[in-house]
Design a protein around this motif. Structure first.
Motif, short mmCIF file in Angstrom:
data_model
loop_
_atom_site.label_atom_id
_atom_site.label_comp_id
_atom_site.label_asym_id
_atom_site.label_seq_id
_atom_site.Cartn_x
_atom_site.Cartn_y
_atom_site.Cartn_z
N GLU A 1 -6.56 -19.06 18.64
CA GLU A 1 -6.98 -18.46 17.15
C GLU A 1 -8.77 -18.47 17.08
O GLU A 1 -9.07 -17.56 16.36
CB GLU A 1 -5.89 -18.74 15.71
CG GLU A 1 -5.00 -18.08 15.98
CD GLU A 1 -3.92 -18.86 15.09
OE1 GLU A 1 -4.43 -19.46 14.19
OE2 GLU A 1 -2.76 -18.85 14.85
N TYR B 1 -3.52 -22.95 17.88
CA TYR B 1 -5.08 -22.78 16.27
C TYR B 1 -6.29 -22.93 16.87
O TYR B 1 -7.16 -21.89 17.27
CB TYR B 1 -5.31 -24.23 16.10
CG TYR B 1 -6.79 -24.52 15.33
CD1 TYR B 1 -6.25 -23.80 13.79
CD2 TYR B 1 -7.40 -24.77 15.67
CE1 TYR B 1 -7.78 -23.69 12.82
CE2 TYR B 1 -8.70 -25.22 15.09
CZ TYR B 1 -8.77 -24.05 13.35
OH TYR B 1 -9.79 -24.45 12.91
N HIS C 1 0.71 -26.85 18.30
CA HIS C 1 -0.83 -26.61 17.30
C HIS C 1 -1.70 -25.95 17.79
O HIS C 1 -2.51 -25.13 17.40
CB HIS C 1 0.26 -27.48 16.59
CG HIS C 1 1.66 -27.23 15.48
ND1 HIS C 1 1.88 -25.53 15.22
CD2 HIS C 1 3.10 -27.82 15.47
CE1 HIS C 1 3.31 -25.67 15.01
NE2 HIS C 1 3.76 -27.68 15.01
#
Length: 82
Positions: free
Chosen positions: A80, A77, A73
């Motif tokens: 991004e 993130y 995760h």
């Protein structure tokens, strides 16, 4: 990778007498996004049940670890945001 490049440490279950010990090793890797100056870097050592993380500027200080799902995760993130 040679055996001397690994970070070896005794198991926390080892006694103080030095016998009947188990040593384990982590294969630390620096991020491919790290610069050549050696600053602002982290190193990771992936294992099946945890991703160990430490500051590459001071590897003697304690690091921490997270589970594989949390690492996935986080890296998703971070990608991004780049």
């Amino acid at each position: 990778m040679s055996i001397t490049e690994l970070a070896w440490f005794k198991s926390s279950y080892s006694g103080t007498e030095g016998d009947s010990c188990v040593e384990v090793a982590l294969d630390w890797r620096k991020s491919t996004h790290s610069g050549t100056q050696g600053d602002s870097c982290i190193e990771i050592a992936p294992c099946p049940t945890a991703i160990h993380i430490r500051d590459s500027k001071d590897t003697r200080r304690p690091g921490f670890h997270v589970g594989p799902d949390a690492w996935r995760h986080f890296t998703g993130y971070a990608a991004e945001q780049a």
